[in-house]
Write a protein that holds these residues in place. Structure first.
Motif, PDB file in Angstrom:
ATOM      1  N   SER A 133       0.819  -1.212   0.000  1.00 53.81           N
ATOM      2  CA  SER A 133       0.000   0.000   0.000  1.00 53.81           C
ATOM      3  C   SER A 133       0.850   1.258   0.000  1.00 53.81           C
ATOM      4  CB  SER A 133      -0.928  -0.010   1.217  1.00 53.81           C
ATOM      5  OG  SER A 133      -1.640   1.201   1.332  1.00 53.81           O
ATOM      6  N   ARG A 134       2.034   1.199   0.632  1.00 50.42           N
ATOM      7  CA  ARG A 134       2.894   2.371   0.724  1.00 50.42           C
ATOM      8  C   ARG A 134       3.872   2.482  -0.438  1.00 50.42           C
ATOM      9  NH1 ARG A 134       3.224   0.381   6.043  1.00 50.42           N
ATOM     10  NH2 ARG A 134       5.266  -0.484   5.545  1.00 50.42           N
ATOM     11  N   PRO A 144      -0.788   6.285  -0.239  1.00 53.94           N
ATOM     12  CA  PRO A 144      -1.123   4.894   0.065  1.00 53.94           C
ATOM     13  C   PRO A 144      -2.287   4.399  -0.794  1.00 53.94           C
ATOM     14  CG  PRO A 144      -0.900   6.200   2.072  1.00 53.94           C
ATOM     15  CD  PRO A 144      -0.908   7.160   0.927  1.00 53.94           C
ATOM     16  N   LEU A 145      -2.142   3.174  -1.277  1.00 58.61           N
ATOM     17  CA  LEU A 145      -3.235   2.552  -2.016  1.00 58.61           C
ATOM     18  C   LEU A 145      -4.303   2.108  -1.036  1.00 58.61           C
ATOM     19  CD1 LEU A 145      -1.246   0.339  -4.565  1.00 58.61           C
ATOM     20  CD2 LEU A 145      -2.440   2.476  -5.038  1.00 58.61           C
ATOM     21  N   GLY A 146      -5.552   2.304  -1.400  1.00 57.80           N
ATOM     22  CA  GLY A 146      -6.664   1.910  -0.557  1.00 57.80           C
ATOM     23  C   GLY A 146      -7.713   1.159  -1.343  1.00 57.80           C
ATOM     24  N   LYS A 147      -8.777   0.845  -0.685  1.00 58.18           N
ATOM     25  CA  LYS A 147      -9.855   0.084  -1.310  1.00 58.18           C
ATOM     26  C   LYS A 147     -10.402   0.844  -2.519  1.00 58.18           C
ATOM     27  CE  LYS A 147     -14.193  -2.287  -0.268  1.00 58.18           C
ATOM     28  NZ  LYS A 147     -15.197  -2.609   0.777  1.00 58.18           N
ATOM     29  N   ASP A 149      -8.699   1.324  -5.379  1.00 55.69           N
ATOM     30  CA  ASP A 149      -7.604   1.707  -6.273  1.00 55.69           C
ATOM     31  C   ASP A 149      -7.201   0.536  -7.160  1.00 55.69           C
ATOM     32  OD1 ASP A 149      -7.500   4.280  -5.283  1.00 55.69           O
ATOM     33  OD2 ASP A 149      -6.096   3.743  -3.694  1.00 55.69           O
ATOM     34  N   VAL A 165      -7.915  -3.142  -5.762  1.00 53.77           N
ATOM     35  CA  VAL A 165      -7.699  -3.415  -4.338  1.00 53.77           C
ATOM     36  C   VAL A 165      -9.048  -3.528  -3.636  1.00 53.77           C
ATOM     37  CG1 VAL A 165      -6.679  -2.593  -2.194  1.00 53.77           C
ATOM     38  CG2 VAL A 165      -5.497  -2.201  -4.368  1.00 53.77           C
ATOM     39  N   VAL A 168      -6.947  -3.799   2.543  1.00 49.17           N
ATOM     40  CA  VAL A 168      -5.556  -3.745   2.992  1.00 49.17           C
ATOM     41  C   VAL A 168      -5.475  -4.444   4.335  1.00 49.17           C
ATOM     42  CG1 VAL A 168      -3.605  -2.252   3.567  1.00 49.17           C
ATOM     43  CG2 VAL A 168      -5.218  -1.557   1.779  1.00 49.17           C
TER      44      VAL A 168
END
Length: 385
Positions: A133-134, A144-147, A149, A165, A168
């Motif tokens: 995610s980072r 940060p990647l999240g739900k 993405d 995604v 996480v």
């Protein structure tokens, strides 16, 4: 009893005043001594804490992992092995696993991709760890990647496979999920052009823990090209790795340890002229040899104990509250996707005992030997020198 306590109190008072008179020298000695204890204690605490974390993580690992070797290297395992292994007495369940590594050229990181049964009905969806995610890309601000993405992957044919995604993993699991990406079997086979009827390895559950070695031997006889790996073997490997890395750090710190040994040896080989003159005066005014030795014992004990407790306290703060900034990259391992987790504070009495014997006892003894030599000489001779 009261007279003995009064005697001890007077000797302690004189010892503290003697240390105060040479405060500059003793302060420098205390700083060096504390630094040595701090470095050694940090290595011991960090290695033990990491081995404990590894043991907790591996507690949920399979009893047996069956791999296949071709020309001495790990190869794909035919899924047909599942039926023959499942018929072995004592085997509770056998499951094939699909997993592998994927290098992301954009971020320069390597992900661990694993097929999850929870995503069997959700092709195109993934679950990612905190490290993934980072991830950052050159020329783009870190976000940060999240739900929701999309994370693009390059498949075996050179095409782009966009995966969305779905979630996480929590930060508490980052020790094992930092670089993990869970995908569906459909996406995994497309991404790596993975052949049907093959698996990366097999997971075996054994009913009785005492029969794991027996089951492993039966699997080796049944499939000579296989390599069963026991959970205990994996745990011993992790412990050996952390012990080896801790030993390497101690070797790197050999210069500081050598300086401390030289310091203790210098203390043991002789006293300064001022200290010898002080002992001669004490003998002249009526102090006994036992009183002088007791004073020097308390002097060495005061310095060594202060350095020991201060060094251990600083090492505790360094390892468990600052995540061991000095030694963390080496003992935990290096990676672009570095896991973030806080070690559980835990100190073993055996570690403190070993550290105490290695640091406090030698120095305390080293302060008594030269004092005994000076205290047994005639006071007039000592003061004349």
């Amino acid at each position: 009893m009261r007279r003995a306590l009064e005697r001890q109190r007077h000797i302690l008072d004189f010892t503290l005043s003697s240390l105060a008179r040479r405060r500059g020298r003793n302060l420098a000695l205390l700083i060096v001594y504390t630094l040595v204890v701090f470095l050694l204690a940090s290595v011991l605490f960090l290695a033990a804490a990491l081995k404990r974390e590894a043991a907790l993580v591996l507690a949920d690992t399979p009893d047996l992992i069956v791999q296949r070797l071709t020309a001495g290297r790990q190869d794909l395992v035919p899924i047909r092995y599942v039926e023959s292994i499942a018929r072995i007495r004592g085997v509770q369940a056998v499951e094939p696993r699909l997993w592998g590594y994927y290098f992301d050229s954009l971020s320069g990181a390597t992900y661990t991709l694993m097929v999850s049964a929870a995503l069997a009905d959700h092709p195109g969806a993934i679950l990612i760890g905190g490290g993934v995610s980072r991830r950052s890309e050159p020329g783009r601000p870190a976000r940060p990647l999240g739900k929701g993405d999309v994370l693009p992957f390059k498949d075996a044919d050179g095409g782009v496979l966009p995966l969305r995604v779905q979630g996480v993993f929590p930060a508490a699991s980052e020790l094992v999920t930092a670089d993990l990406v869970l995908v569906s079997a459909t996406d995994f086979r497309r991404l790596f052009a993975f052949p049907d009827g093959q698996a990366t390895d097999l997971v075996v559950r054994v009913r009785n823990a005492r029969e794991r070695a027996t089951v492993a031997a039966k699997i080796s006889r049944l499939h000579p090209d296989s390599r069963p790996v026991l959970r205990d073997d994996i745990l011993r490997t992790y412990e050996a790795v952390f012990d080896w890395r801790g030993g390497v750090i101690v070797l790197v710190l050999a210069g500081a340890l050598l300086a401390f040994v030289i310091l203790a040896w210098d203390k043991a080989t002789g006293l300064s002229a001022e200290e010898r003159r002080e002992i001669g005066i004490l003998k002249a005014i009526g102090w006994e040899t036992s009183d002088v030795l007791l004073m020097k014992f308390w002097e060495g004990a005061a310095v060594s104990l202060c350095a020991f407790f201060l060094g251990v306290f600083l090492a505790y703060l360094h390892v468990f509250f600052t995540s061991s900034l000095l030694f963390e990259p080496f003992l935990k391992g290096w990676s672009v996707l570095y896991p973030r987790f806080r070690l559980t504070p835990q100190v073993q009495l055996g570690q403190l005992a070993v550290l105490f014997v290695l640091t406090v006892v030698p120095y305390t003894v080293a302060t008594i030997v030269p004092s005994w030599r000076s205290a047994t000489i005639d006071p007039d001779t000592v003061m004349r020198r």
